[in-house]
Design a protein around this motif. Structure first.
Motif, PDB file in Angstrom:
ATOM      1  N   LEU A 104       0.826  -1.207   0.000  1.00  0.00           N
ATOM      2  CA  LEU A 104       0.000   0.000   0.000  1.00  0.00           C
ATOM      3  C   LEU A 104       0.861   1.259   0.000  1.00  0.00           C
ATOM      4  O   LEU A 104       0.472   2.295  -0.543  1.00  0.00           O
ATOM      5  CB  LEU A 104      -0.925   0.007   1.216  1.00  0.00           C
ATOM      6  N   GLY A 105       2.036   1.178   0.618  1.00  0.00           N
ATOM      7  CA  GLY A 105       2.897   2.349   0.722  1.00  0.00           C
ATOM      8  C   GLY A 105       3.551   2.769  -0.571  1.00  0.00           C
ATOM      9  O   GLY A 105       4.176   3.831  -0.634  1.00  0.00           O
ATOM     10  N   LYS A 106       3.382   1.987  -1.615  1.00  0.00           N
ATOM     11  CA  LYS A 106       4.035   2.297  -2.886  1.00  0.00           C
ATOM     12  C   LYS A 106       3.248   3.273  -3.749  1.00  0.00           C
ATOM     13  O   LYS A 106       3.773   3.776  -4.743  1.00  0.00           O
ATOM     14  CB  LYS A 106       4.299   0.998  -3.666  1.00  0.00           C
ATOM     15  N   ASN A 107       1.988   3.535  -3.389  1.00  0.00           N
ATOM     16  CA  ASN A 107       1.183   4.492  -4.151  1.00  0.00           C
ATOM     17  C   ASN A 107       0.393   5.357  -3.173  1.00  0.00           C
ATOM     18  O   ASN A 107      -0.224   4.834  -2.235  1.00  0.00           O
ATOM     19  CB  ASN A 107       0.227   3.771  -5.098  1.00  0.00           C
ATOM     20  N   SER A 117      -6.645   3.893   5.090  1.00  0.00           N
ATOM     21  CA  SER A 117      -5.730   5.023   5.215  1.00  0.00           C
ATOM     22  C   SER A 117      -5.843   5.690   6.577  1.00  0.00           C
ATOM     23  O   SER A 117      -6.891   5.694   7.222  1.00  0.00           O
ATOM     24  CB  SER A 117      -5.995   6.042   4.102  1.00  0.00           C
ATOM     25  N   ALA A 118      -4.716   6.260   7.002  1.00  0.00           N
ATOM     26  CA  ALA A 118      -4.674   7.034   8.238  1.00  0.00           C
ATOM     27  C   ALA A 118      -5.239   8.432   7.963  1.00  0.00           C
ATOM     28  O   ALA A 118      -5.155   8.927   6.839  1.00  0.00           O
ATOM     29  CB  ALA A 118      -3.233   7.144   8.723  1.00  0.00           C
ATOM     30  N   PRO A 119      -5.784   9.089   9.003  1.00  0.00           N
ATOM     31  CA  PRO A 119      -5.951   8.617  10.381  1.00  0.00           C
ATOM     32  C   PRO A 119      -7.227   7.799  10.603  1.00  0.00           C
ATOM     33  O   PRO A 119      -7.548   7.455  11.731  1.00  0.00           O
ATOM     34  CB  PRO A 119      -5.993   9.913  11.181  1.00  0.00           C
ATOM     35  N   CYS A 282       4.908   2.641   9.812  1.00  0.00           N
ATOM     36  CA  CYS A 282       6.157   1.926   9.570  1.00  0.00           C
ATOM     37  C   CYS A 282       5.991   0.906   8.453  1.00  0.00           C
ATOM     38  O   CYS A 282       6.879   0.741   7.608  1.00  0.00           O
ATOM     39  CB  CYS A 282       6.628   1.221  10.844  1.00  0.00           C
ATOM     40  N   MET A 283       4.836   0.231   8.445  1.00  0.00           N
ATOM     41  CA  MET A 283       4.583  -0.753   7.393  1.00  0.00           C
ATOM     42  C   MET A 283       4.618  -0.091   6.012  1.00  0.00           C
ATOM     43  O   MET A 283       5.280  -0.563   5.083  1.00  0.00           O
ATOM     44  CB  MET A 283       3.219  -1.403   7.613  1.00  0.00           C
ATOM     45  N   ARG A 284       3.887   1.024   5.890  1.00  0.00           N
ATOM     46  CA  ARG A 284       3.822   1.684   4.588  1.00  0.00           C
ATOM     47  C   ARG A 284       5.129   2.369   4.239  1.00  0.00           C
ATOM     48  O   ARG A 284       5.441   2.565   3.057  1.00  0.00           O
ATOM     49  CB  ARG A 284       2.654   2.669   4.583  1.00  0.00           C
ATOM     50  N   ALA A 288       7.430   2.913   0.759  1.00  0.00           N
ATOM     51  CA  ALA A 288       8.010   4.174   0.278  1.00  0.00           C
ATOM     52  C   ALA A 288       9.505   4.015   0.017  1.00  0.00           C
ATOM     53  O   ALA A 288      10.036   4.553  -0.967  1.00  0.00           O
ATOM     54  CB  ALA A 288       7.754   5.278   1.301  1.00  0.00           C
ATOM     55  N   ALA A 289      10.196   3.299   0.892  1.00  0.00           N
ATOM     56  CA  ALA A 289      11.627   3.071   0.692  1.00  0.00           C
ATOM     57  C   ALA A 289      11.875   2.262  -0.578  1.00  0.00           C
ATOM     58  O   ALA A 289      12.818   2.528  -1.340  1.00  0.00           O
ATOM     59  CB  ALA A 289      12.219   2.355   1.904  1.00  0.00           C
TER      60      ALA A 289
END
Length: 433
Positions: A104-107, A117-119, A282-284, A288-289
């Motif tokens: 999910l963190g890639k987009n 999604s947060a929050p 942290c998961m997402r 991103a990294a």
């Protein structure tokens, strides 16, 4: 002997970081959905938003494109799977969700497309666990359906909110209403025109138990007396229309039934924010990294200077190597924190949670920074997502609880092995998002 064997068995289970076979089809499904539906939608969403004059609204067609993707996610069963409760979500273990969240963190719109999604995630978890039937009907139901957005209002401009006992925005019970006065800032998501409810940390008494002075209360938006003063700019970016807002509360009246769980139970609620919401950032961030490393490698292999590919200049290959090594190390740490939540429970896993919150945003920032450097001036421009990615990760080192607090949690856990020092319940509030 039996205790020793039990301890060894528990450690072996804690170190088993394999995704469950039950979750693997969902994981593969999410990856396909992001590639086939979310990524094309995101390109269209960005194109439609180009040149809009009101940054605090959505351009014509943007929300329609997003809603189309959300409808497709619902149709395919990719909806609310962050919730551990199988009646409202997929009933996933935290470890399984950790694998999915890294995708999910890639987009930027992948999480919202699947209502993860947060929050909103943390707020839905709280309402799921402690909300009354009426509160669930009014607020949890539309959040679960993806019809509204929400915010969590805790941080105050006049005091260090990293120590949650400092929270001082007052709420006084007058008859059948709570009357709220004070200011909050960096309230993420409150700028979105779809934001309709805030879970708000307030001070409701000055009793002798310092851990029972704060409460959490539901404040609708818009609402009389609630004034959004404007956005806090993050590295000069207002992050519109999501926003991180400065909000003033002047004699804001809400029904006493809007109190969550009970007066003085604010820290208890923070401890009850179950599921992956504890570490979803942290998961997402792992995703991103991965995105930053991909951009770094592609850029380095497709541009030349001084007669060579950029990837072969200036130690760039070593930077790529270190990025991959650190991504895998972070992945293992986040997976182990998730597994600790599954095996030990959220309370006992608190040290693992703080470990990853202290480690991951800092290291992801460094990886994104290397990607920016390899892109040259383009890296800090709007032509790549790197500048915003960096700002987001750097902000997490404050917004998700400052590094220093997480290191304090980990350090105290080590020293308590020797001193027997009691834990501060207010520490749980730094895990708020």
């Amino acid at each position: 002997m039996a205790d020793t064997q039990h301890s060894m068995d528990a450690m072996a289970e804690l170190n088993d970081l394999r995704m469950s076979e039950e979750a693997r089809p969902l994981y593969e499904h999410v990856k396909r959905f992001i590639k086939e539906t979310v990524e094309p939608m995101y390109e269209e969403f960005e194109r439609l938003g180009e040149g809009k004059t009101d940054i605090w609204s959505y351009a014509p067609g943007q929300l329609e494109a997003l809603e189309k993707a959300k409808d497709e996610a619902k149709k395919q069963g990719l909806w609310n799977f962050f919730l551990p409760d199988a009646e409202t979500g997929e009933g996933l273990k935290n470890l399984d969700y950790a694998y999915i969240a890294s995708e999910l963190g890639k987009n930027p719109l992948a999480s919202e497309s699947m209502n993860c999604s947060a929050p909103d995630t943390g707020n839905m978890e709280v309402l799921e666990r402690v909300g009354t039937p009426a509160q669930k009907e009014q607020w949890l139901k539309p959040l679960l359906e993806g019809k509204i957005r929400s915010a969590f209002a805790m941080t105050e401009p006049a005091l260090p909110s990293s120590d949650a006992k400092n929270v001082s925005m007052s709420a006084v019970l007058e008859g059948d209403e709570w009357v709220i006065n004070g200011e909050k800032y960096y309230i993420s998501g409150a700028g979105d025109p779809r934001c309709r409810i805030m879970i708000t940390m307030v001070k409701t008494n000055d009793g002798p138990d310092v851990n029972r002075r704060q409460s959490q209360i539901l404040v609708p938006l818009p609402h009389p007396g609630v004034t959004i003063m404007g956005p806090m700019h993050v590295f000069g970016d207002p992050d519109a229309p999501h926003g991180h807002m400065h909000i003033r509360f002047e004699n804001v009246r809400v029904p006493k039934e809007n109190m969550l769980l009970g007066e003085g139970r604010g820290f208890e609620i923070s401890q009850l924010r179950l599921g992956p919401g504890r570490i979803h950032h942290c998961m997402r961030s792992i995703g991103a990294a991965e995105k930053a490393l991909d951009l770094m490698v592609v850029r380095g292999m497709t541009r030349q200077a001084f007669g060579r590919d950029l990837i072969k200049l200036g130690g760039n290959l070593e930077k790529v190597s270190r990025a991959r090594i650190e991504i895998e190390a972070m992945r293992m740490m986040v997976l182990k924190a998730a597994k600790a939540m599954d095996v030990l429970g959220n309370k006992e896993a608190r040290v693992w949670i703080s470990m990853v919150k202290a480690m991951v945003p800092e290291r992801v920032c460094a990886i994104i920074d290397d990607a920016i450097q390899l892109h040259g001036a383009t890296g800090v421009s709007q032509w790549t997502p790197l500048a915003r990615m960096y700002a987001n990760q750097r902000t997490l080192r404050l917004a998700d609880g400052p590094d220093e607090v997480h290191h304090m949690v980990v350090g105290r856990a080590e020293t308590r092995k020797y001193t027997g020092e009691e834990e501060d319940p207010a520490m749980a509030a730094v895990w708020r998002k």
